[in-house]
Design an enzyme around this catalytic site. Structure first.
Site, short mmCIF file in Angstrom:
data_model
loop_
_atom_site.label_atom_id
_atom_site.label_comp_id
_atom_site.label_asym_id
_atom_site.label_seq_id
_atom_site.Cartn_x
_atom_site.Cartn_y
_atom_site.Cartn_z
N LYS A 261 0.77 -1.27 0.02
CA LYS A 261 -0.08 -0.14 -0.14
C LYS A 261 0.78 1.17 -0.08
O LYS A 261 1.49 1.26 0.90
CB LYS A 261 -0.75 -0.08 1.44
CG LYS A 261 -1.72 1.23 1.44
CD LYS A 261 -2.62 1.35 2.91
CE LYS A 261 -3.15 2.57 3.07
NZ LYS A 261 -3.89 2.59 4.44
N LYS A 273 -10.34 12.39 8.77
CA LYS A 273 -9.65 11.95 9.96
C LYS A 273 -9.82 13.17 10.79
O LYS A 273 -9.66 14.19 10.30
CB LYS A 273 -8.29 11.40 9.70
CG LYS A 273 -8.01 10.11 8.98
CD LYS A 273 -6.59 10.02 9.06
CE LYS A 273 -6.48 8.40 8.36
NZ LYS A 273 -6.85 7.57 9.30
N ASP A 284 1.66 6.57 5.35
CA ASP A 284 0.64 5.58 4.89
C ASP A 284 1.26 4.98 3.63
O ASP A 284 0.66 4.20 2.84
CB ASP A 284 -0.67 6.12 4.75
CG ASP A 284 -1.72 5.28 5.02
OD1 ASP A 284 -1.63 4.07 5.63
OD2 ASP A 284 -2.96 5.54 4.58
N ARG A 347 -7.71 -1.08 1.76
CA ARG A 347 -8.02 -2.47 1.29
C ARG A 347 -8.77 -2.39 0.02
O ARG A 347 -8.62 -3.35 -0.90
CB ARG A 347 -9.29 -2.78 2.30
CG ARG A 347 -10.55 -2.08 2.27
CD ARG A 347 -11.34 -2.35 3.61
NE ARG A 347 -10.61 -1.63 4.76
CZ ARG A 347 -11.23 -2.02 6.06
NH1 ARG A 347 -12.08 -2.62 6.27
NH2 ARG A 347 -10.55 -1.29 7.07
N1 BES Z 1 -4.05 4.41 7.16
C1 BES Z 1 -5.05 4.00 7.86
C2 BES Z 1 -4.61 3.10 8.78
C3 BES Z 1 -3.67 3.76 10.12
C4 BES Z 1 -4.26 4.44 11.18
C5 BES Z 1 -2.44 3.41 10.25
C6 BES Z 1 -3.38 4.71 12.01
C7 BES Z 1 -1.68 3.91 11.10
C8 BES Z 1 -2.03 4.47 12.22
C9 BES Z 1 -6.14 3.58 7.16
O1 BES Z 1 -6.38 3.97 5.98
C10 BES Z 1 -7.41 3.72 8.03
O2 BES Z 1 -7.91 4.95 8.19
N2 BES Z 1 -8.09 2.94 8.56
C11 BES Z 1 -9.08 3.06 9.22
C12 BES Z 1 -10.48 2.08 8.91
C13 BES Z 1 -11.80 2.27 9.37
C14 BES Z 1 -12.34 3.44 8.66
C15 BES Z 1 -12.69 0.88 9.26
C16 BES Z 1 -8.99 2.96 10.70
O3 BES Z 1 -8.14 2.05 10.96
O4 BES Z 1 -9.34 3.79 11.55
ZN ZN Z 2 -7.52 5.45 5.87
ZN ZN Z 3 -4.64 4.39 4.91
#
Ligand code: BES
Ligand code: ZN
Ligand code: ZN
Length: 498
Positions: A261, A273, A284, A347
């Site tokens: 990714k 966010k 990321d 994903r």
């Molecule tokens: N890149 C983030 C995941 C992440 C968050 C990595 C914090 C490292 C630290 C990913 O794209 C994301 O935002 N995932 C969400 C998924 C949720 C919306 C189901 C998450 O983990 O909050």
């Molecule tokens: Zn995200």
């Molecule tokens: Zn992400």
């Protein structure tokens, strides 16, 4: 940059600005096997008896030899107890010693291996030195020259220096690749849009037989890579799909497919966010950068394996052209996905990239690396990555290797019931499965795109960079760690050539 060499020598004959000697706690005859002369031995005994040097793990003391012999200074470094000492500890101590040597401003230093020498110990020591001295200072306009990095570190052994030098030569190539990946991962998002990742990947084209290709947005649109196109829609920086091919095995065995990714910045998109620590979302892209590092390493090592690296790269931004919650996307493999949260973008791009890789390259196995979920960090903390997938073999091999590399990974289950959480009422799948088991449901989503090829996913959200909760490790300076590269490269070094 520091170079590590192995030399067969008697300590008394070494001419050096700094000799590093590790000493275990609670051992009276610590000096016996080390070949130290009586002056040095007496000095050490004095420091220990006066309790000036405690020998606890990582503690250290430096003293001058005042012109007696060829060694200028000696650094004693505590190893803790012998029973608890591991190769990971050797890596950490060697890293600490290298950082101290840098602090002292010496141009070179020597290290006595901390215990009976074997290849794994030499590997750990040289990794500690080569990884700890990494710095990312290209955006500093002053103070760069103030500290000199030692140019050479010599590991002093009694025998077999050629065999051990061969180990160090391999470590040199692998750590160069790790530091290369750290350099890319640490780039700020304004200077590293998907096109930048693409041109860095193109720079690898031709290097030791790597072939690089980039799929542009219009090509992705025309072949149905709608997941990647949709996530990339909100940004003026267009998405790229980066494909690297390395054929080290002339017998055309099925390749390993590595997918990473590379979201160059993840704002969350329309499902924005919160602002707190959003800057960290420049990391990321670490999964994709690790794939570049792995390709660089295996190609420079000339490994006899066939490997395809695929890196979907996008910037996830909110705008009038962004994809939205409620959208339904038809993915590359024909499955439909209802978007319920645009922040679960990783994903979607990975799924498309995996489906594409499977269709085009017919791989024997798939490994993906991704900073995929915050849930993974909640489950395992910031020092352990999750391994989740459909191949018990891959998961076990990687876990076993990670015990040696120090890149801790831990398995999470993928039972059938988790798939219920990502069923959509209007499409085949939805892109979020609720809070329970968030790291697992993300993996369950991905498994819909592997076409039943043996696969594991490494969620490196906690480990890809140093963050809140990261344990102090001398060899992981602040910023991107390059997590996963050493473990995956080791795996590819060990796989049977069939
Ligand atoms: N890149 C983030 C995941 C992440 C968050 C990595 C914090 C490292 C630290 C990913 O794209 C994301 O935002 N995932 C969400 C998924 C949720 C919306 C189901 C998450 O983990 O909050
Ligand atoms: Zn995200
Ligand atoms: Zn992400």
């Amino acid at each position: 940059m520091v170079s590590v060499i192995v030399q067969e020598a008697k300590i008394d004959q070494m001419q050096t600005a700094l000799l590093v000697i590790g000493i275990f706690e609670n051992e009276r005859d610590f000096f016996k096997s080390k070949g130290l002369n009586s002056t040095i031995t007496a000095a050490i005994i004095e420091l220990i008896e006066n309790k000036e040097f405690k020998r606890s793990f990582g503690s250290n003391i430096i003293f001058h030899m005042m012109g007696k012999g060829l060694i200028k200074k000696i650094m004693l470094i505590g190893l803790g107890t012998r029973e608890k000492f591991t190769y990971e500890n050797a890596r950490i101590i060697a890293g600490k010693a290298a950082l101290e040597a840098k602090e002292l401003g010496v141009e070179e230093f020597c290290i006595l291996p901390f215990m009976d020498v074997d290849e794994a110990l030499i590997e750990a020591i040289s990794e500690g030195v080569l990884l700890s001295l990494y710095t990312f200072n290209r955006y500093k306009t002053s103070g760069k020259q103030a500290t000199t990095i030692p140019a050479q570190a010599t590991i002093v052994v009694n025998s077999d220096s050629a065999k051990f030098q061969a180990v160090v030569d391999i470590v040199n190539l692998i750590t160069q690749a790790v530091n290369y990946a750290r350099d890319l991962s640490n780039l700020p998002p304004n200077e590293c849009p998907p096109s930048q990742i693409a041109s860095l990947a193109l720079a690898l084209d031709g290097e030791y037989g790597i072939k690089t290709r980039i799929l542009e947005r219009y090509e992705m649109e025309s072949i149905g890579l709608n997941g990647i196109v949709s996530v990339g829609k909100g940004s003026n920086n267009p998405p790229k799909l980066i494909i690297l091919e390395y054929y080290g095995n002339v017998d055309h065995h099925k390749p390993y497919l590595l997918v990473g990714k590379a979201v160059t910045f993840d704002t969350g998109g329309i499902s924005l966010k919160p602002g707190d620590r959003m800057d960290e979302m420049k990391f990321d892209k670490c999964g994709g950068c690790s794939i570049l590092g792995i390709l660089k390493a295996i190609a420079s090592l000339g490994l006899p394996v066939n490997v395809i690296g695929i890196i979907p790269s996008v910037e996830n931004m909110p705008s009038s052209t962004s994809y939205r919650p409620g959208d339904i996307i038809r993915m590359y493999n024909g499955k439909t996905v209802e978007i319920l949260n645009t922040d679960a973008e990783g994903r979607i791009i990975l799924a498309d990239a995996m489906a594409y890789g499977v269709a085009i390259f017919n791989p024997q196995a798939i490994i993906d690396l991704a900073t995929l979920t915050g849930a993974c960090v909640i489950a395992l903390g910031a020092n352990v990555a999750a391994v989740i997938g459909t191949s018990k073999y891959l998961a076990e091999r990687l876990s076993k290797i990670s015990e040696k590399t120090g890149e801790r990974i831990w398995g999470l289950p993928l039972h059938d019931e988790y798939y219920e959480q990502i069923k959509s009422t209007v499409a085949d799948l939805k892109n979020i499965g609720g809070r329970p088991g968030g790291a697992i449901t993300a993996a369950a989503f991905l498994s819909n795109f592997t076409n039943d090829i043996p696969w594991v996913h490494l969620d490196i959200a906690g480990t890809a960079w140093t963050q809140e909760g990261t344990f102090e490790r001398s060899y992981n300076p602040k910023g991107a760690t390059g997590f996963g590269i050493r473990t995956v490269v080791k795996f590819l070094m060990e796989v049977p050539n069939k």
